[in-house]
Enzyme design. Sequence first.
Site, PDB file in Angstrom:
ATOM      1  N   HIS A   1     -22.044  29.810 -19.636  1.00 46.79           N
ATOM      2  CA  HIS A   1     -23.327  30.256 -20.172  1.00 46.79           C
ATOM      3  C   HIS A   1     -24.477  29.879 -19.238  1.00 46.79           C
ATOM      4  CE1 HIS A   1     -26.608  31.095 -22.853  1.00 46.79           C
ATOM      5  NE2 HIS A   1     -26.913  29.819 -23.005  1.00 46.79           N
TER       6      HIS A   1
ATOM      7  N   GLN B   1     -27.603  30.704 -32.619  1.00 47.23           N
ATOM      8  CA  GLN B   1     -27.291  31.211 -31.285  1.00 47.23           C
ATOM      9  C   GLN B   1     -26.498  32.521 -31.355  1.00 47.23           C
ATOM     10  OE1 GLN B   1     -25.492  27.395 -30.079  1.00 47.23           O
ATOM     11  NE2 GLN B   1     -26.811  27.463 -28.284  1.00 47.23           N
TER      12      GLN B   1
ATOM     13  N   LYS C   1     -28.231  20.824 -38.305  1.00 44.88           N
ATOM     14  CA  LYS C   1     -27.423  20.940 -37.083  1.00 44.88           C
ATOM     15  C   LYS C   1     -26.383  22.056 -37.205  1.00 44.88           C
ATOM     16  CE  LYS C   1     -23.998  18.509 -34.286  1.00 44.88           C
ATOM     17  NZ  LYS C   1     -23.214  17.260 -34.103  1.00 44.88           N
TER      18      LYS C   1
ATOM     19  N   LYS D   1     -34.179  28.090 -16.463  1.00 43.29           N
ATOM     20  CA  LYS D   1     -32.734  28.296 -16.500  1.00 43.29           C
ATOM     21  C   LYS D   1     -32.022  27.356 -15.526  1.00 43.29           C
ATOM     22  CE  LYS D   1     -32.977  30.995 -19.784  1.00 43.29           C
ATOM     23  NZ  LYS D   1     -32.615  30.411 -21.097  1.00 43.29           N
TER      24      LYS D   1
END
Length: 250
Positions: free
Chosen positions: A136, A200, A193, A110
């Site tokens: 995010h 997500q 794409k 992360k």
Amino acid sequence: MTNISIPYAGFFDKFLINYPLVSYSIVILYVLFVKWIGPAIMRKRKPYSLQKVLIAYNFIQALANLSIFSSGLYSIIKFWDSRCVITKNENFYKFLEMLLNPGYNLYILKFVDLLDTVFFVLRKKQNQVSFLHVFHHAGMCLLFTWGFQKLHLILSFYLLIGMTINTAVHVIMYTYYGLAAIGPHMQKYLWWKKHLTRLQIGQIFFVLVYMVFGFLTGCEEFGKMEMYSLGYGLIILLLFLNFYRKYEKA
């Protein structure tokens, strides 16, 4: 339940966990760099290509996430029957021990993910440094830092579900970015794409539904960390939906 020692983490992992101020400082420096310091430095400079760096970075990220995904999937299958209120289950310490290494690796990833935005700045693609993108990445680092401070108390099955689905999505995303970085001639193979944002949104929605269902049925415990995670997830979902709406109109 008493606190436990953490014998499996490497130096960097332990350093971030034992000194959370370092993690917070990295996040603050990240925000300052990608929003103000970096653009100021690059204002009179030509954008860097970084093609080889991007190819290597994205494929290494894809492989790293694939490794964590495989560990997570194995753990889901192994502990599925113990999933409800697992902190009070006799298999909890086995569950915790199995997740320590992949959990720490994801924690470090992360922070590595922050390089995504740094590369945008160095390539002078500041339009991609959106509020959604920065919020995010920074938010995930903060949630992981808070969570690891009391991991033995807040570790729940929804975290394993979220970790596993998230890494699966990141395998697909970083594979796409790695292929895209190879050059324009790859575009004809990257027709998918347009489905990345949908993917997500789908993963966030699924994890949130799993969490809420678990809380309502008593299968998952609800505390401060769960409240923060749920709130963060809802905000991210709304931001992604707004981004997708604008993308579809463009």
